[in-house]
Scaffold this motif. Structure first.
Motif, PDB file in Angstrom:
ATOM      1  N   TRP A  15      12.244  19.607  -0.403  1.00 40.82           N
ATOM      2  CA  TRP A  15      13.562  19.111  -1.064  1.00 40.82           C
ATOM      3  C   TRP A  15      13.679  18.659  -2.248  1.00 40.82           C
ATOM      4  O   TRP A  15      12.527  18.354  -2.927  1.00 40.82           O
ATOM      5  N   THR A  16      14.854  18.919  -3.059  1.00 39.33           N
ATOM      6  CA  THR A  16      14.771  18.576  -4.737  1.00 39.33           C
ATOM      7  C   THR A  16      15.176  16.972  -4.512  1.00 39.33           C
ATOM      8  O   THR A  16      15.076  16.256  -5.404  1.00 39.33           O
ATOM      9  N   VAL A  17      15.879  16.742  -3.652  1.00 37.03           N
ATOM     10  CA  VAL A  17      16.772  15.454  -3.574  1.00 37.03           C
ATOM     11  C   VAL A  17      16.445  14.671  -2.433  1.00 37.03           C
ATOM     12  O   VAL A  17      16.802  15.096  -1.232  1.00 37.03           O
ATOM     13  N   ARG A  18      15.511  13.722  -2.300  1.00 37.30           N
ATOM     14  CA  ARG A  18      15.439  12.644  -1.168  1.00 37.30           C
ATOM     15  C   ARG A  18      15.127  11.458  -1.558  1.00 37.30           C
ATOM     16  O   ARG A  18      14.867  10.911  -2.672  1.00 37.30           O
ATOM     17  N   LEU A  19      15.297  10.497  -0.502  1.00 37.37           N
ATOM     18  CA  LEU A  19      15.005   9.147  -0.802  1.00 37.37           C
ATOM     19  C   LEU A  19      13.602   8.597  -0.664  1.00 37.37           C
ATOM     20  O   LEU A  19      13.076   7.748  -1.100  1.00 37.37           O
ATOM     21  N   PHE A  20      12.715   9.407   0.267  1.00 37.49           N
ATOM     22  CA  PHE A  20      11.432   9.110   0.819  1.00 37.49           C
ATOM     23  C   PHE A  20      10.646  10.039   0.266  1.00 37.49           C
ATOM     24  O   PHE A  20      10.870  11.188   0.296  1.00 37.49           O
ATOM     25  N   ALA A  21       9.414   9.543   0.153  1.00 37.39           N
ATOM     26  CA  ALA A  21       8.349  10.573  -0.518  1.00 37.39           C
ATOM     27  C   ALA A  21       8.028  11.601   0.664  1.00 37.39           C
ATOM     28  O   ALA A  21       7.383  12.581   0.546  1.00 37.39           O
ATOM     29  N   GLN A  60      -3.384   4.924  -2.279  1.00 38.43           N
ATOM     30  CA  GLN A  60      -2.741   3.716  -2.343  1.00 38.43           C
ATOM     31  C   GLN A  60      -3.201   2.504  -1.533  1.00 38.43           C
ATOM     32  O   GLN A  60      -3.207   1.423  -2.141  1.00 38.43           O
ATOM     33  N   ARG A 100      -2.572  10.632  -0.471  1.00 39.06           N
ATOM     34  CA  ARG A 100      -2.043   9.998  -1.592  1.00 39.06           C
ATOM     35  C   ARG A 100      -1.722   8.534  -0.826  1.00 39.06           C
ATOM     36  O   ARG A 100      -1.965   7.531  -1.704  1.00 39.06           O
ATOM     37  N   ALA A 144       0.777  -1.141   0.032  1.00 33.22           N
ATOM     38  CA  ALA A 144       0.074   0.182   0.053  1.00 33.22           C
ATOM     39  C   ALA A 144       0.734   1.204  -0.001  1.00 33.22           C
ATOM     40  O   ALA A 144       0.317   2.241   0.232  1.00 33.22           O
ATOM     41  N   GLY A 145       2.155   1.031  -0.513  1.00 34.77           N
ATOM     42  CA  GLY A 145       2.952   2.194  -0.665  1.00 34.77           C
ATOM     43  C   GLY A 145       3.710   2.928   0.611  1.00 34.77           C
ATOM     44  O   GLY A 145       4.630   3.711   0.451  1.00 34.77           O
ATOM     45  N   GLY A 146       3.656   2.260   1.649  1.00 37.18           N
ATOM     46  CA  GLY A 146       4.110   2.753   2.900  1.00 37.18           C
ATOM     47  C   GLY A 146       5.664   2.653   2.914  1.00 37.18           C
ATOM     48  O   GLY A 146       6.252   3.731   3.572  1.00 37.18           O
ATOM     49  N   HIS A 147       6.177   1.695   2.127  1.00 31.96           N
ATOM     50  CA  HIS A 147       7.571   1.529   2.189  1.00 31.96           C
ATOM     51  C   HIS A 147       8.514   2.891   1.610  1.00 31.96           C
ATOM     52  O   HIS A 147       9.502   3.082   2.129  1.00 31.96           O
ATOM     53  N   ALA A 148       7.728   3.747   0.748  1.00 27.97           N
ATOM     54  CA  ALA A 148       8.440   4.805   0.424  1.00 27.97           C
ATOM     55  C   ALA A 148       8.512   6.030   1.440  1.00 27.97           C
ATOM     56  O   ALA A 148       8.773   7.130   0.910  1.00 27.97           O
ATOM     57  N   ARG A 166      17.546   2.128   7.204  1.00 32.99           N
ATOM     58  CA  ARG A 166      18.006   2.341   5.984  1.00 32.99           C
ATOM     59  C   ARG A 166      18.850   3.591   5.907  1.00 32.99           C
ATOM     60  O   ARG A 166      19.901   3.549   5.305  1.00 32.99           O
TER      61      ARG A 166
END
Ligand SMILES: Nc1nc2c(ncn2[C@@H]2O[C@H](COP(=O)(O)OP(=O)(O)O)[C@@H](O)[C@H]2O)c(=O)[nH]1
Ligand SMILES: [Mg+2]
Lengths: 224, 231
Positions: free
Chosen positions: A217-223, A94, A90, A16-20, A157
């Motif tokens: 932020w323009t650069v990020r790993l997580f949403a 999902q 969002r 359901a999208g939570g991982h991001a 992570r």
């Protein structure tokens, strides 16, 4: 009711999208507020008793069968910053996709039709729990657990923490999750007589602020 | 109680979903591009856009580890207008976003289809990952795995799901083969041993029209897709 369905719904692998999403941990790590297991535990504890409690109350109320559209407005009122409202919807979209495929129900179809851009995620989770024959308390548990397990996984992570330390941390927070889920379910019980104002409205201003900053932020790993 | 999902359900959550959208119109063909970091996925996407954009309506979803890097490259190169390129965050786990939990990618694709209707082709570039990363059939219709000669000519021999099962294997940067001592013939033999009848294409994207064979392959799938949707 099927207890196994609760495990499915609360499993971090439920698609359901939570991982991001890091639940604010990515921003907190950048600020140095979260940097080791101890500071992560403090973060999770704070999140659980504020945002976590509020979200668990909404999930419980939806699972109990209260009007999801009223609850959606109540969720907006409890989510002051635009970035986190957008994230909640969002994730709700999902969760809706996953829930409709996993626990099909008329309630979910109705909410999907009423809120095509997504309802707040905890409500959708609550309706999914209801469709699976689970109780309001179950939905509150799933939400409370997700509120701390998501950030903990993200921190593993981001900081290369020992995953065993993170699972130990989650185990130590179990009594707090019990307390939050129970309080949320009790509040949901009172909605029939007192309306949605009976639901918890705890918030965490710092999470709101860093959530809004993170979205820019323009650069990020997580949403989020 | 079990309720059958209504027939109008717009979500496509299984690969058995047909090529039609909820309103009866044809949805776009979804092509995944996977493979290790630096093999040339973004360069392939850019070249495919340049070659195919005059004929087809195209959009791109990127899944970079640092989210916007690939999208920004594509924007800088102006291969497509900005509204046709979307970046998806993967939570430091690129293979999860294309295989285990495809929700964010599906959302991005559906959003592009809604706003750019009618769309013929959506290219989804995975974040650079290892040799085991493949796309879910719930997300893409066909997938291309891109490797390159400079990462070692034994990669086809090593195999892994991407190399053995992708619908098309692209071995890129053949221009570098003499410099890195890569044996292209051996790579071709190993690839065939791993893949049987599945196609393999050798490319050099630094040469003019180096993407041609890949573009032809995509075009063939697009034509087939349109025929399927028409019946
Ligand atoms: N020599 C050579 N360089 C290439 C070729 N294709 C891509 N590159 C370069 O390889 C680098 C990585 O390519 P990119 O497309 O970003 O890889 P990705 O990480 O798979 O998306 C870039 O500097 C490209 O310009 C090729 O065919 N030959
Ligand atoms: Mg790339």
């Amino acid at each position: 009711m099927s207890r196994a369905a609760l495990l499915l719904l609360a499993d971090g692998r439920f698609p359901a999208g939570g991982h991001a999403h890091s639940g604010g941990v990515e921003a907190a790590v950048a600020h140095g507020a979260v940097h080791d297991t101890e500071s992560l535990e403090a973060f999770c504890l704070g999140r659980l008793h504020t945002t976590g409690l509020t979200m668990a109350g909404l999930a419980a109320a939806a699972a109990a069968g209260h009007d999801p559209l009223l609850l959606d407005d109540a969720a907006d009122a409890r989510t002051p910053v635009p970035a986190l409202r957008a994230v909640a919807r969002r994730l709700g979209r999902q969760m809706m996709r996953a829930a409709r495929a996993t626990f099909p129900s008329e309630d979910l179809e109705l909410l999907a039709a009423e809120r095509p851009r997504g309802a707040h995620q905890p409500l959708v989770l609550g309706l999914a729990a209801r469709a699976a024959g689970l109780t309001a308390l179950d939905a509150a548990y799933a939400t409370a657990y997700e509120n701390v397990s998501g950030p903990a996984t993200a921190a593993v992570r981001l900081l290369s923490l020992d995953p065993l330390d993170a699972s130990g941390l989650l185990a130590r927070l179990s009594p707090d999750m019990d307390a939050v889920a129970t309080a949320a379910a009790r509040a949901a019980d009172r909605v029939t007589t007192e309306g949605v104002d009976a639901l918890p409205s705890a918030s965490s201003p710092l999470l709101d602020i860093i959530g809004e900053q993170h979205a820019a932020w323009t650069v990020r790993l997580f949403a989020s | 109680m079990h309720l059958d999902p209504p027939a109008t359900m717009p979500q496509r959550h299984t690969h058995s979903a047909g090529p039609l959208r909820a309103d009866g119109s044809r949805r776009a063909l979804r092509v995944g591009l996977g493979g290790p970091v630096g093999s040339g996925k973004t360069a392939s996407v850019a070249a495919l856009c340049r070659t195919l954009r005059d004929r087809w309506s195209i959009a791109v979803v990127t899944n970079d580890i640092y989210t916007r890097e690939d999208a920004e490259y594509l924007l800088r190169e102006a291969v497509l207008p900005p509204e046709r390129i979307t970046a998806v965050e993967t939570g430091a786990c690129p293979h999860t976003a294309i295989r285990d939990d495809i929700s964010a990618n599906l959302e991005a694709v559906e959003h592009l289809e809604e706003t750019l209707h009618p769309l013929d082709l959506v290219l989804i570039e995975s974040g650079g990952d290892n040799l085991t990363a493949t796309f879910s059939k719930g997300l893409v219709d066909v997938q291309i795995f891109v490797i390159d000669v400079s990462s070692g000519d034994d990669i086809p021999r090593k195999g892994g799901p991407g190399i053995t099962t992708a619908d098309l294997l692209v071995v890129n940067k053949t221009d570098l083969a003499p410099h890195v001592g890569a044996d292209l013939a051996a790579m071709a033999v190993d690839a065939e041993r791993q893949r049987g009848d599945l196609p393999v294409v050798f490319t050099s994207l630094t040469s003019d029209d180096g993407i041609r064979e890949v573009a032809d392959w995509v075009t063939a799938h697009l034509s087939e897709w349109r025929v399927k949707a028409a019946v």
